[in-house]
Motif scaffolding. Structure first.
Motif, PDB file in Angstrom:
ATOM      1  N   LYS A  18      -6.247  12.213  -2.423  1.00 53.48           N
ATOM      2  CA  LYS A  18      -5.226  13.035  -1.779  1.00 53.48           C
ATOM      3  C   LYS A  18      -3.818  12.723  -2.301  1.00 53.48           C
ATOM      4  O   LYS A  18      -3.021  13.635  -2.552  1.00 53.48           O
ATOM      5  CB  LYS A  18      -5.274  12.801  -0.266  1.00 53.48           C
ATOM      6  N   PHE A  19      -3.510  11.438  -2.488  1.00 53.73           N
ATOM      7  CA  PHE A  19      -2.118  11.046  -2.780  1.00 53.73           C
ATOM      8  C   PHE A  19      -1.907  10.416  -4.154  1.00 53.73           C
ATOM      9  O   PHE A  19      -0.770  10.133  -4.533  1.00 53.73           O
ATOM     10  CB  PHE A  19      -1.619  10.086  -1.692  1.00 53.73           C
ATOM     11  N   GLY A  20      -2.975  10.174  -4.892  1.00 51.59           N
ATOM     12  CA  GLY A  20      -2.855   9.712  -6.265  1.00 51.59           C
ATOM     13  C   GLY A  20      -2.130   8.392  -6.438  1.00 51.59           C
ATOM     14  O   GLY A  20      -2.305   7.438  -5.672  1.00 51.59           O
ATOM     15  N   LYS A  21      -1.239   8.342  -7.440  1.00 52.83           N
ATOM     16  CA  LYS A  21      -0.575   7.095  -7.835  1.00 52.83           C
ATOM     17  C   LYS A  21       0.326   6.518  -6.747  1.00 52.83           C
ATOM     18  O   LYS A  21       0.635   5.323  -6.763  1.00 52.83           O
ATOM     19  CB  LYS A  21       0.240   7.316  -9.107  1.00 52.83           C
ATOM     20  N   ARG A  22       0.752   7.350  -5.801  1.00 55.82           N
ATOM     21  CA  ARG A  22       1.642   6.860  -4.737  1.00 55.82           C
ATOM     22  C   ARG A  22       0.992   5.745  -3.916  1.00 55.82           C
ATOM     23  O   ARG A  22       1.672   4.886  -3.362  1.00 55.82           O
ATOM     24  CB  ARG A  22       2.037   7.994  -3.793  1.00 55.82           C
ATOM     25  N   VAL A  23      -0.350   5.775  -3.832  1.00 55.36           N
ATOM     26  CA  VAL A  23      -1.035   4.821  -2.956  1.00 55.36           C
ATOM     27  C   VAL A  23      -1.896   3.815  -3.711  1.00 55.36           C
ATOM     28  O   VAL A  23      -2.475   2.920  -3.097  1.00 55.36           O
ATOM     29  CB  VAL A  23      -1.914   5.565  -1.922  1.00 55.36           C
ATOM     30  N   GLU A  24      -1.988   3.952  -5.026  1.00 50.90           N
ATOM     31  CA  GLU A  24      -2.924   3.137  -5.816  1.00 50.90           C
ATOM     32  C   GLU A  24      -2.808   1.643  -5.539  1.00 50.90           C
ATOM     33  O   GLU A  24      -3.808   0.961  -5.327  1.00 50.90           O
ATOM     34  CB  GLU A  24      -2.706   3.388  -7.316  1.00 50.90           C
ATOM     35  N   LYS A  25      -1.594   1.110  -5.529  1.00 50.23           N
ATOM     36  CA  LYS A  25      -1.447  -0.344  -5.423  1.00 50.23           C
ATOM     37  C   LYS A  25      -1.719  -0.883  -4.016  1.00 50.23           C
ATOM     38  O   LYS A  25      -1.763  -2.102  -3.810  1.00 50.23           O
ATOM     39  CB  LYS A  25      -0.066  -0.783  -5.889  1.00 50.23           C
ATOM     40  N   PHE A  26      -1.895   0.022  -3.042  1.00 47.67           N
ATOM     41  CA  PHE A  26      -2.162  -0.420  -1.679  1.00 47.67           C
ATOM     42  C   PHE A  26      -3.646  -0.388  -1.323  1.00 47.67           C
ATOM     43  O   PHE A  26      -4.033  -0.810  -0.232  1.00 47.67           O
ATOM     44  CB  PHE A  26      -1.361   0.429  -0.684  1.00 47.67           C
ATOM     45  N   TYR A  27      -4.474   0.131  -2.231  1.00 44.02           N
ATOM     46  CA  TYR A  27      -5.918   0.185  -2.010  1.00 44.02           C
ATOM     47  C   TYR A  27      -6.627  -0.489  -3.178  1.00 44.02           C
ATOM     48  O   TYR A  27      -6.162  -0.419  -4.312  1.00 44.02           O
ATOM     49  CB  TYR A  27      -6.399   1.638  -1.884  1.00 44.02           C
TER      50      TYR A  27
END
Length: 359
Positions: free
Chosen positions: A233-242
């Motif tokens: 859904k949110f791509g690179k914006r959330v990558e480092k948090f998952y």
């Protein structure tokens, strides 16, 4: 039974509509029947789990060249993770790093508890703070849309708790990997962790399936299941948090992860609260009955009831009834959703969300 009311299990109070539930002629649900059949086997598994966790802890402590930290603990400031810090420090004398995910809705008292407990126990802590606009988008997504999570996830928690837990796991794991910390602990209550975590442990000595091998009967991996829809859904914006995947590259360092820490002791909520209160822990007054750290929990519970038809903590609480640690009446009290509370409206306002958007 009142006309039109939902059917409930006569033993544990689990309601009709809960994932996978069925009732026999006596009105007893299949979860109670399964619990009775599985209990002896689960106790055997837990004894094995306890023995092997202790062996891994002792192995880490025996190492000639120990890291700065023996373990990392996902710390929320709540009662269970506070007791987990106390237990690991006092019983095993581990060198601990507490990791806090600030999801933007941590109770002020929980933050005070984080500082007080870590200071009194002599434990270092670190905080990860994702940008508020990222948190807002993730939480609104979880509150207003149906995420394609399987019943194994939704039977345990609301969608809001699921997406947040994914960030807790992801950021804590990434910290452990960066700092080469060999053990990772997460505080859960009995009934809150999935049985699949025990299967994972028996296979790869970790309750989270982190492996560089592919097995034909791989168990479900909670981190991957939770994180995939959010990343899509949110791509690179959330990558480092998952955390990206259950399959790691060969030779990559990853910690051993333990979820059901209470397998090491007889879980008693009253005793836990009494113990941590002696080292400065204070129960927040702005959270609901099911949380001791998070302000968005009430809104998440409300959304789950609207979206799925049942309270997200009902599975955990009914499990405690089966174990004789709670009454069905106690469940009714614990699952009241205070939709007129300041915390409920605070969460809506902070997210810029209208109540009617939650269907």
């Amino acid at each position: 039974m009142i006309q039109g009311a939902k059917k409930e299990c006569q033993k544990c109070g689990l309601p009709q509509g809960y994932p996978g539930i069925k009732f026999n002629r006596e009105g007893i649900c299949n979860y109670c029947i399964y619990f009775s059949l599985y209990r002896e086997r689960e106790n055997i598994i837990k004894e094995k789990l306890k023995k092997e966790i202790l062996e891994l802890i002792n192995r880490v402590k025996r190492k000639k060249y120990r890291n700065r930290y023996d373990c990392i603990v996902a710390y929320s400031g709540g009662k269970d993770s506070s007791f987990l810090l106390y237990y690991l420090k006092k019983k095993f004398r581990l060198k601990i790093l507490a990791h806090v995910l600030d999801n933007g809705f941590v109770s002020p008292q929980a933050f005070k508890n984080i500082k007080i407990i870590t200071r009194n126990l002599g434990i270092d802590y670190t905080i990860t703070r994702p940008p508020m606009d990222v948190l807002r988008d993730i939480f609104v997504y979880a509150l207003t849309e149906k995420i394609p999570y399987p019943k194994e996830i939704l039977a345990m928690m609301s969608q809001v708790c699921a997406v947040c837990l994914g960030m807790v796991f992801g950021t804590t794991l990434n910290n452990a990997i960066d700092k080469k910390i060999p053990l990772m602990f997460v505080g859960f209550t009995p009934g809150q962790y999935p049985a699949v975590s025990l299967e994972n442990f028996l296979k790869v000595r970790s309750c989270i399936f982190l492996s560089d091998k592919v097995y034909k009967d791989d168990p479900l991996d909670i981190i991957k299941i939770i994180g995939d829809p959010v990343r899509e859904k949110f791509g690179k914006r959330v990558e480092k948090f998952y955390f990206k995947s259950q399959y790691i590259s060969s030779g990559m360092f990853v910690p051993k992860v333990f979820l059901p820490f209470h397998a090491l002791l007889d879980y008693n909520e009253k005793a836990i609260i009494e113990t941590i209160s002696k080292i400065g822990w204070i129960r927040p007054h702005d959270t609901d009955a099911c949380s001791t750290n998070c302000l968005i929990n009430t809104l998440g519970n409300f959304a789950c009831k609207k979206q799925l038809g049942y309270h997200p903590y009902i599975g955990e609480l009914s499990h405690m009834v089966r174990e004789g640690k709670m009454s069905v009446k106690g469940i009714k009290e614990a699952t009241k959703i205070e939709v007129d509370s300041p915390t409920f409206f605070y969460s809506l306002e902070k997210l810029g969300l209208k109540r009617r958007k939650i269907r």
